[in-house]
Motif scaffolding. Structure first.
Motif, PDB file in Angstrom:
ATOM      1  N   GLY A 258     -50.462  10.865  -0.076  1.00  0.00           N
ATOM      2  CA  GLY A 258     -51.768  10.398  -0.523  1.00  0.00           C
ATOM      3  C   GLY A 258     -51.887  10.401  -2.027  1.00  0.00           C
ATOM      4  O   GLY A 258     -52.820   9.832  -2.585  1.00  0.00           O
TER       5      GLY A 258
ATOM      6  N   ARG B 173     -54.744   5.464  -2.974  1.00  0.00           N
ATOM      7  CA  ARG B 173     -53.477   5.226  -2.273  1.00  0.00           C
ATOM      8  C   ARG B 173     -53.220   3.746  -2.042  1.00  0.00           C
ATOM      9  O   ARG B 173     -52.088   3.274  -2.149  1.00  0.00           O
TER      10      ARG B 173
ATOM     11  N   ASP C  92     -63.261  12.492   0.046  1.00  0.00           N
ATOM     12  CA  ASP C  92     -61.808  12.487   0.288  1.00  0.00           C
ATOM     13  C   ASP C  92     -61.377  11.199   0.974  1.00  0.00           C
ATOM     14  O   ASP C  92     -60.293  10.661   0.698  1.00  0.00           O
TER      15      ASP C  92
ATOM     16  N   TYR D  77     -56.258  13.085   4.962  1.00  0.00           N
ATOM     17  CA  TYR D  77     -55.328  14.079   4.425  1.00  0.00           C
ATOM     18  C   TYR D  77     -54.976  15.161   5.441  1.00  0.00           C
ATOM     19  O   TYR D  77     -54.110  16.000   5.178  1.00  0.00           O
TER      20      TYR D  77
ATOM     21  N   TYR E 224     -58.742   8.662  -0.868  1.00  0.00           N
ATOM     22  CA  TYR E 224     -57.481   8.286  -0.231  1.00  0.00           C
ATOM     23  C   TYR E 224     -57.313   6.768  -0.210  1.00  0.00           C
ATOM     24  O   TYR E 224     -56.272   6.244  -0.622  1.00  0.00           O
ATOM     25  N   HIS E 225     -58.313   6.052   0.244  1.00  0.00           N
ATOM     26  CA  HIS E 225     -58.175   4.607   0.408  1.00  0.00           C
ATOM     27  C   HIS E 225     -58.246   3.857  -0.918  1.00  0.00           C
ATOM     28  O   HIS E 225     -57.672   2.776  -1.041  1.00  0.00           O
TER      29      HIS E 225
END
Length: 679
Positions: free
Chosen positions: A651, A581, A573, A333, A577-578
């Motif tokens: 994201g 997203r 985080d 991010y 994200y992975h």
């Protein structure tokens, strides 16, 4: 599967949907196919030693591009065919799929071709579609377009080989690998052949080029390749001709690039005087995941796709490909570069400010209320609110900021909260809720109400609940709007108290801001000096403090530490994200995290005032399981009731009205079971 085999499988890049690709510029001898073939084999052997799975060479790399009317000489064309077969024979001992350029006679026509070779066999021949014949180019003088092809096979050395621009080369051993090949000018036209191939499933687009160099042309090539990879949601390999081509009228810079969905993964130096190559690992699984979500991509496919022939290539992935040839950011991010990070922070801040301005204007409310703890999250919310009021022309005194000290509030944070409110010249207030919280503990017969040191969830939430009750009733009384402070990371983990201040508000400006971006945002405000000097000194003090909810009294001089309870935010985080997203499996997320933390700090995404953390695979697996249980199973009900707030990045957000819809009573079993793939 045995432990050793599971470990071997886990550590291979191919297990996680990656594919190592290369683009090469071979030193060329115009009109000498045998020497060119030797150079191609030499580079391919080097790539083979580096576990490359695909290597792409320039246009007409066997003959040279700049030989003009010599393309019509039988002696040369026969020599090209002989040299081609020598490359095919040498490929038996080479690991990668080879794509090389050659002029070939097919059906009494001469075509500018790309030849796909693997382990001693030609799997397909792709002719160029668009032949430039303007300015310095005269290709229609020598070649026929793919449009004029008669046959769908070409006979070479007694073997019928698939021939045409409609070929997609698939690798059954690597799901997601589907390659289409085009040649130079094919990319320059309004609708490149690779566009239709992508709509038919191609994920890897290869371009063999002999684009000559002129001033500014490299930037245009980058633009074309980046744009095509982005529009097609694909990998794009561009291999340009280089040193050795005739410079009678033109020059060549040997430009090569590898893009993935608009992102540059690798780029060559230009104007090298010898052979060289670049490589990168394409994330095919990410491309396929991205396409799953893009409904407009598939709508376009319904209108534009053409029938394509599939050619299976029995490629065998290397087993010892353990280290990725691509950067994996520890802080997805937070941009690593100083200038890029500053630009990101500026944009995020503007989104937050505009979101709050519009909400205030839309509701007609001209007062805002915030609870100020002295921590990073409420600080950022107050900074945003202050700028929003300034731009709307509302007096700062109508920002009603309250510090609400209770049973665990430290003198340090209380002092910081007061200084921040006073220096920003907002309406600064204090309501001590210690007695109210104590009374509730007594009323519910909690041991702490009787004087016992029992610091459980109830003890913590009584304080949080009292703060929320005061803020919302104050909002009623002053006809104001409660501005939320909780961040994206806390919402993901459910590290909020349901229905109270860190969960509920009238509008939450921080709702889509991850914890790892909070410090960079406040640091940016300091660096940009967007507030008066006294404010900047307070912000510096806030930046040096660890993250603490201050809901349990300090014990032996140590304050409550959020990350000691729930784990490191930089990992959470990264996981968020992975997972949200791209929908990656837990084992792939763990593999990426291991790659990111396998070496000393490789990006500057974290705040510079913090020591760079390290995490081994055991820690990654532990905290990933913790994250999955909380994110999937136990905290969705809080997100289903979260207030409005602006989305700030690609994201994603966790709003049930925007990016993340999920049932509140789902089990995380499938994700936890998949963790067993991690050794």
């Amino acid at each position: 599967m045995s432990t050793s085999r599971r470990a071997e499988s886990f550590h291979s890049i191919y297990t996680h949907g990656f594919f190592r690709v290369a683009a090469a510029t071979s030193l060329v001898w115009p009109g000498q196919p045998d020497l060119n073939a030797n150079e191609i084999v030499t580079l391919s052997r080097q790539a083979s030693e580096q576990q490359v799975g695909l290597i792409v060479f320039p246009e007409l790399s066997l003959s040279g591009y700049s030989i003009d009317d010599l393309f019509h000489q039988d002696a040369l064309l026969t020599s090209v065919e002989t040299a081609l077969l020598s490359v095919v024979d040498a490929s038996k001992e080479l690991a990668p799929i080879l794509v090389i350029g050659a002029p070939l006679r097919i059906d009494q026509r001469l075509f500018n071709c790309a030849v796909v070779i693997y382990r001693g066999e030609i799997f397909g021949i792709v002719p160029k579609t668009y032949l430039p014949s303007y300015r310095e180019f005269y290709e229609k003088r020598y070649f026929c377009s793919a449009e004029h092809a008669v046959s769908t096979t070409a006979r070479l050395s007694g073997t019928d080989i698939p021939f045409g621009r409609d070929l997609i080369f698939e690798v059954p051993a690597c799901p997601g690998f589907a390659m289409h090949v085009e040649i130079c000018e094919d990319l320059w036209v309004p609708v490149p052949p690779s566009s239709r191939a992508a709509l038919s499933g191609a994920t890897v687009l290869a371009n063999l080029s002999a684009s000559n160099v002129t001033t500014g042309k490299a930037d245009y090539r980058r633009l074309l390749c980046a744009s095509q990879s982005g529009r097609c949601v694909a990998g794009y390999l561009y291999a340009g001709a280089g040193y050795g081509e005739s410079t009678t009228d033109l020059c060549w810079d040997g430009h090569m690039t590898i893009y993935e969905n608009g992102e540059l993964l690798a780029e060559s130096v230009r104007f090298a005087t010898g052979s060289h190559w670049i490589s990168a690992d394409l994330d095919l699984a990410k491309l396929c995941q991205e396409r799953l979500r893009l409904t407009s991509f598939h709508d376009c496919a319904q209108l534009e796709q053409r029938p394509m022939r599939r050619v299976a290539v029995p490629f065998t992935p290397a087993k010892n490909s353990w280290t990725l040839q691509r950067a994996i950011s520890r802080y997805p991010y937070v941009p690593a570069g100083v200038e890029e990070r500053a630009a990101r922070c500026r944009e995020v801040f503007e989104i937050q400010v505009q979101g709050l301005m519009r909400r205030l204007e839309g509701t007609g409310i001209k007062k805002a209320l915030l609870g100020i703890s002295g921590g990073i999250d409420s600080t950022q919310a107050l900074l945003v609110t202050t700028v929003a009021f300034d731009r709307l022309g509302y007096p700062r005194q109508d920002i009603l900021a309250y510090t609400l000290p209770s049973l665990a509030t430290s003198k340090r944070t209380r002092s910081i909260a007061w200084r921040l409110m006073q220096y920003l010249e907002v309406g600064a207030h204090e309501i001590d809720i210690t007695q109210a919280a104590s009374d509730m503990l007594v009323n519910i017969h909690h041991p702490a109400g009787e004087g016992d040191a029992v610091y459980d969830t109830t003890f913590e939430n009584v304080q949080a609940g009292e703060r929320a009750a005061y803020l919302f009733r104050l909002a009623n009384f002053h006809q104001g709007l409660v501005v939320g402070t909780s961040n994206l990371s806390e919402l993901a983990l459910g590290y909020t108290t349901y229905g109270v201040g860190d969960h509920m508000s009238h509008y939450n400006v921080n709702a889509s801001v991850p914890k790892t971006l909070m410090r960079p945002l406040v640091r940016w405000a300091v660096d940009e000096k967007i507030f008066a000097t006294p404010v900047l000194f307070v912000l510096d003090a806030i930046l040096t403090a660890p993250s603490s909810p201050e809901l349990i009294p300090s014990q032996r001089g140590k304050a409550q530490n959020a990350e000691a309870e729930i784990g490191p935010y930089e990992l959470h985080d990264f996981f968020l994200y992975h997972l949200s997203r791209f929908g990656f499996a837990p084992s792939k997320i763990a593999f990426l995290a291991q790659q990111a933390w396998a070496v000393p700090n490789q990006d500057a995404g974290g705040d510079s005032v913090q020591q760079e953390p390290t995490h081994d695979l055991a820690a990654i697996k532990h905290w990933l399981e913790f994250f999955l249980r909380r994110f999937i199973s136990t905290s969705q009900f809080k997100r289903s009731a979260m207030p409005n707030g602006p989305k700030i990045g690609s994201g994603g957000s966790l709003s049930p009205r925007s990016d993340w819809r999920a049932p509140s009573d789902i089990s995380a079993t499938a994700w936890i079971d998949e963790l067993q793939n991690i050794p």
